[in-house]
Write a protein that holds these residues in place. Structure first.
Motif, PDB file in Angstrom:
ATOM      1  N   LEU A 130       0.910  -1.304  -0.064  1.00  0.00           N
ATOM      2  CA  LEU A 130      -0.002   0.032  -0.071  1.00  0.00           C
ATOM      3  C   LEU A 130       0.836   1.336  -0.155  1.00  0.00           C
ATOM      4  CD1 LEU A 130      -2.614  -0.861   2.871  1.00  0.00           C
ATOM      5  CD2 LEU A 130      -2.869  -1.169   0.389  1.00  0.00           C
ATOM      6  N   ASN A 131       0.334   2.232  -0.485  1.00  0.00           N
ATOM      7  CA  ASN A 131       0.850   3.592  -0.505  1.00  0.00           C
ATOM      8  C   ASN A 131       0.161   4.524   0.311  1.00  0.00           C
ATOM      9  OD1 ASN A 131       2.593   6.024  -0.865  1.00  0.00           O
ATOM     10  ND2 ASN A 131       1.810   6.434  -2.833  1.00  0.00           N
ATOM     11  N   ILE A 132       0.506   4.624   1.686  1.00  0.00           N
ATOM     12  CA  ILE A 132      -0.384   5.459   2.532  1.00  0.00           C
ATOM     13  C   ILE A 132       0.187   6.956   2.711  1.00  0.00           C
ATOM     14  CG2 ILE A 132      -1.016   5.551   5.204  1.00  0.00           C
ATOM     15  CD1 ILE A 132      -0.793   2.476   5.252  1.00  0.00           C
ATOM     16  N   ALA A 133      -0.895   7.727   2.674  1.00  0.00           N
ATOM     17  CA  ALA A 133      -0.464   9.024   2.746  1.00  0.00           C
ATOM     18  C   ALA A 133       0.210   9.373   3.964  1.00  0.00           C
ATOM     19  CB  ALA A 133      -1.887  10.075   2.651  1.00  0.00           C
ATOM     20  N   ASN A 134       1.183  10.369   3.902  1.00  0.00           N
ATOM     21  CA  ASN A 134       2.065  10.673   4.887  1.00  0.00           C
ATOM     22  C   ASN A 134       3.003   9.898   5.497  1.00  0.00           C
ATOM     23  OD1 ASN A 134       0.998  13.524   4.678  1.00  0.00           O
ATOM     24  ND2 ASN A 134      -0.870  12.801   5.982  1.00  0.00           N
ATOM     25  N   VAL A 135       3.015   8.331   4.925  1.00  0.00           N
ATOM     26  CA  VAL A 135       3.826   7.450   5.625  1.00  0.00           C
ATOM     27  C   VAL A 135       4.593   6.659   4.555  1.00  0.00           C
ATOM     28  CG1 VAL A 135       3.532   5.123   6.510  1.00  0.00           C
ATOM     29  CG2 VAL A 135       1.712   6.681   7.230  1.00  0.00           C
ATOM     30  N   GLY A 136       3.790   6.512   3.301  1.00  0.00           N
ATOM     31  CA  GLY A 136       4.587   5.951   2.160  1.00  0.00           C
ATOM     32  C   GLY A 136       4.197   4.499   2.055  1.00  0.00           C
ATOM     33  N   LEU A 137       5.165   3.840   1.533  1.00  0.00           N
ATOM     34  CA  LEU A 137       4.996   2.197   1.248  1.00  0.00           C
ATOM     35  C   LEU A 137       4.814   1.530   2.711  1.00  0.00           C
ATOM     36  CD1 LEU A 137       5.130  -0.145  -0.847  1.00  0.00           C
ATOM     37  CD2 LEU A 137       7.663  -0.075  -0.612  1.00  0.00           C
ATOM     38  N   VAL A 138       3.849   1.018   2.543  1.00  0.00           N
ATOM     39  CA  VAL A 138       3.713  -0.282   3.674  1.00  0.00           C
ATOM     40  C   VAL A 138       3.547  -1.623   3.100  1.00  0.00           C
ATOM     41  CG1 VAL A 138       2.086  -0.777   5.614  1.00  0.00           C
ATOM     42  CG2 VAL A 138       2.803   1.545   5.445  1.00  0.00           C
ATOM     43  N   GLU A 139       4.099  -2.518   3.647  1.00  0.00           N
ATOM     44  CA  GLU A 139       4.050  -4.245   3.376  1.00  0.00           C
ATOM     45  C   GLU A 139       3.372  -4.749   4.419  1.00  0.00           C
ATOM     46  OE1 GLU A 139       7.985  -5.131   1.991  1.00  0.00           O
ATOM     47  OE2 GLU A 139       7.603  -4.060   0.035  1.00  0.00           O
ATOM     48  N   ILE A 140       2.207  -5.601   4.049  1.00  0.00           N
ATOM     49  CA  ILE A 140       1.594  -6.231   5.004  1.00  0.00           C
ATOM     50  C   ILE A 140       1.431  -7.600   4.502  1.00  0.00           C
ATOM     51  CG2 ILE A 140      -0.579  -6.730   6.232  1.00  0.00           C
ATOM     52  CD1 ILE A 140      -1.065  -3.407   5.298  1.00  0.00           C
ATOM     53  N   PRO A 141       1.847  -8.858   5.359  1.00  0.00           N
ATOM     54  CA  PRO A 141       1.913 -10.058   4.754  1.00  0.00           C
ATOM     55  C   PRO A 141       0.394 -10.445   4.771  1.00  0.00           C
ATOM     56  CG  PRO A 141       3.535  -9.693   6.537  1.00  0.00           C
ATOM     57  CD  PRO A 141       2.880  -8.526   6.611  1.00  0.00           C
ATOM     58  N   LYS A 142      -0.143 -11.106   3.795  1.00  0.00           N
ATOM     59  CA  LYS A 142      -1.305 -11.475   3.609  1.00  0.00           C
ATOM     60  C   LYS A 142      -2.029 -12.581   4.660  1.00  0.00           C
ATOM     61  CE  LYS A 142      -4.627 -12.125  -0.252  1.00  0.00           C
ATOM     62  NZ  LYS A 142      -5.612 -13.404   0.287  1.00  0.00           N
ATOM     63  N   GLU A 143      -1.037 -13.334   5.320  1.00  0.00           N
ATOM     64  CA  GLU A 143      -1.535 -14.312   6.336  1.00  0.00           C
ATOM     65  C   GLU A 143      -2.131 -13.597   7.752  1.00  0.00           C
ATOM     66  OE1 GLU A 143       3.006 -14.308   7.124  1.00  0.00           O
ATOM     67  OE2 GLU A 143       1.583 -14.309   5.347  1.00  0.00           O
ATOM     68  N   LYS A 144      -1.449 -12.183   7.690  1.00  0.00           N
ATOM     69  CA  LYS A 144      -2.034 -11.536   8.837  1.00  0.00           C
ATOM     70  C   LYS A 144      -3.314 -10.661   8.601  1.00  0.00           C
ATOM     71  CE  LYS A 144       2.651 -10.685  10.443  1.00  0.00           C
ATOM     72  NZ  LYS A 144       2.971 -10.855  11.958  1.00  0.00           N
ATOM     73  N   VAL A 145      -3.828 -10.544   7.434  1.00  0.00           N
ATOM     74  CA  VAL A 145      -4.893  -9.866   6.908  1.00  0.00           C
ATOM     75  C   VAL A 145      -6.327 -10.677   7.206  1.00  0.00           C
ATOM     76  CG1 VAL A 145      -6.016  -8.755   5.009  1.00  0.00           C
ATOM     77  CG2 VAL A 145      -3.618  -8.526   5.419  1.00  0.00           C
ATOM     78  N   ALA A 146      -7.307  -9.979   8.087  1.00  0.00           N
ATOM     79  CA  ALA A 146      -8.489 -10.695   8.072  1.00  0.00           C
ATOM     80  C   ALA A 146      -9.341 -10.175   7.033  1.00  0.00           C
ATOM     81  CB  ALA A 146      -9.117  -9.781   9.438  1.00  0.00           C
ATOM     82  N   ILE A 147      -9.184  -9.036   6.298  1.00  0.00           N
ATOM     83  CA  ILE A 147      -9.986  -8.652   5.225  1.00  0.00           C
ATOM     84  C   ILE A 147      -9.240  -7.465   4.584  1.00  0.00           C
ATOM     85  CG2 ILE A 147     -11.805  -7.224   6.550  1.00  0.00           C
ATOM     86  CD1 ILE A 147     -13.853  -7.970   4.416  1.00  0.00           C
ATOM     87  N   THR A 148      -9.655  -7.430   3.186  1.00  0.00           N
ATOM     88  CA  THR A 148      -9.206  -6.310   2.327  1.00  0.00           C
ATOM     89  C   THR A 148     -10.030  -5.941   1.439  1.00  0.00           C
ATOM     90  OG1 THR A 148      -6.772  -7.014   2.186  1.00  0.00           O
ATOM     91  CG2 THR A 148      -7.521  -5.371   0.670  1.00  0.00           C
ATOM     92  N   LYS A 149     -10.661  -4.694   1.785  1.00  0.00           N
ATOM     93  CA  LYS A 149     -11.778  -4.463   0.992  1.00  0.00           C
ATOM     94  C   LYS A 149     -11.640  -2.709   0.295  1.00  0.00           C
ATOM     95  CE  LYS A 149     -14.423  -2.816   4.824  1.00  0.00           C
ATOM     96  NZ  LYS A 149     -15.775  -3.091   5.326  1.00  0.00           N
ATOM     97  N   LEU A 150     -12.338  -2.534  -0.695  1.00  0.00           N
ATOM     98  CA  LEU A 150     -12.484  -1.163  -1.394  1.00  0.00           C
ATOM     99  C   LEU A 150     -12.780  -0.358  -0.309  1.00  0.00           C
ATOM    100  CD1 LEU A 150     -13.619  -1.774  -5.023  1.00  0.00           C
ATOM    101  CD2 LEU A 150     -11.444  -1.518  -4.243  1.00  0.00           C
ATOM    102  N   ALA A 151     -12.204   0.578  -0.152  1.00  0.00           N
ATOM    103  CA  ALA A 151     -12.668   1.610   0.945  1.00  0.00           C
ATOM    104  C   ALA A 151     -13.816   2.581   0.166  1.00  0.00           C
ATOM    105  CB  ALA A 151     -11.505   2.655   1.212  1.00  0.00           C
ATOM    106  N   ILE A 152     -14.779   3.035   1.044  1.00  0.00           N
ATOM    107  CA  ILE A 152     -15.842   3.892   0.567  1.00  0.00           C
ATOM    108  C   ILE A 152     -15.592   5.311   0.776  1.00  0.00           C
ATOM    109  CG2 ILE A 152     -18.441   4.230   0.580  1.00  0.00           C
ATOM    110  CD1 ILE A 152     -18.603   1.376   1.426  1.00  0.00           C
ATOM    111  N   LYS A 153     -15.694   6.256  -0.176  1.00  0.00           N
ATOM    112  CA  LYS A 153     -15.643   7.672  -0.062  1.00  0.00           C
ATOM    113  C   LYS A 153     -16.808   8.354  -0.157  1.00  0.00           C
ATOM    114  CE  LYS A 153     -11.192   7.572   1.074  1.00  0.00           C
ATOM    115  NZ  LYS A 153     -10.907   7.494   2.546  1.00  0.00           N
ATOM    116  N   PHE A 154     -17.085   9.081   0.714  1.00  0.00           N
ATOM    117  CA  PHE A 154     -18.268  10.015   0.514  1.00  0.00           C
ATOM    118  C   PHE A 154     -18.113  11.264   0.179  1.00  0.00           C
ATOM    119  CE2 PHE A 154     -19.962   6.424   2.927  1.00  0.00           C
ATOM    120  CZ  PHE A 154     -20.901   5.870   1.940  1.00  0.00           C
TER     121      PHE A 154
END
Length: 154
Positions: A130-154
């Motif tokens: 992921l590229n996170i604002a004000n943080v930069g590149l973040v790498e997350i091992p998939k086995e630690k992930v409960a769910i990945t979903k599209l974010a909803i922006k209003f």
């Protein structure tokens, strides 16, 4: 028959139906909620799924499930679209939604956080980038992930 096996049988039954219609299988879940059991199948297509698409798929899958009869108890069959906050499950989902803002929820914290939101760069060798604002590149091992979903922006 266990939930995973029911989900697998359902996937085998619905795959040819979806291929014939040009639909994509997003997810299948067999769950108990209160006193009832639900077999939920989430489908999608470019431009989105309509109520007619769900109805047609439901009728065809229901016929196949009646033939094979893999579920002993009573249950409700639900066919629906994944919605705006669609979960990303398959490797192809991570390719398809590159550049989109996603929310990643973890089973256990990384750097004291269990939720990350940022631009999806992709899935590489079981690591979500992921590229996170004000943080930069973040790498997350998939086995630690409960769910990945599209974010909803209003």
């Amino acid at each position: 028959m266990g939930n995973a096996k029911i989900e697998k049988v359902t996937e085998e039954l619905i795959t040819p139906i979806l291929q014939n219609e040009g639909f994509e299988l997003v997810d299948i879940e067999f769950k108990k909620e209160g006193p009832h059991r639900y077999l939920r199948v989430y489908i999608d297509k470019p431009g989105g799924i309509t109520l007619d698409d769900c109805q047609k798929t439901s009728e065809q899958l229901s016929d196949k499930l009646d033939e094979v009869d893999p579920i002993e108890e009573n249950y409700f069959l639900e066919i629906s679209s994944p919605g705006l906050d669609r979960p990303l499950k398959k490797a192809s989902d991570f390719d398809k939604f590159k550049g989109e803002i996603v929310e990643v929820k973890l089973y256990e914290p990384i750097n004291n956080s269990k939720v990350f939101e940022g631009e999806l760069l992709g899935l590489y060798e079981n690591v979500i980038k992921l590229n996170i604002a004000n943080v930069g590149l973040v790498e997350i091992p998939k086995e630690k992930v409960a769910i990945t979903k599209l974010a909803i922006k209003f």
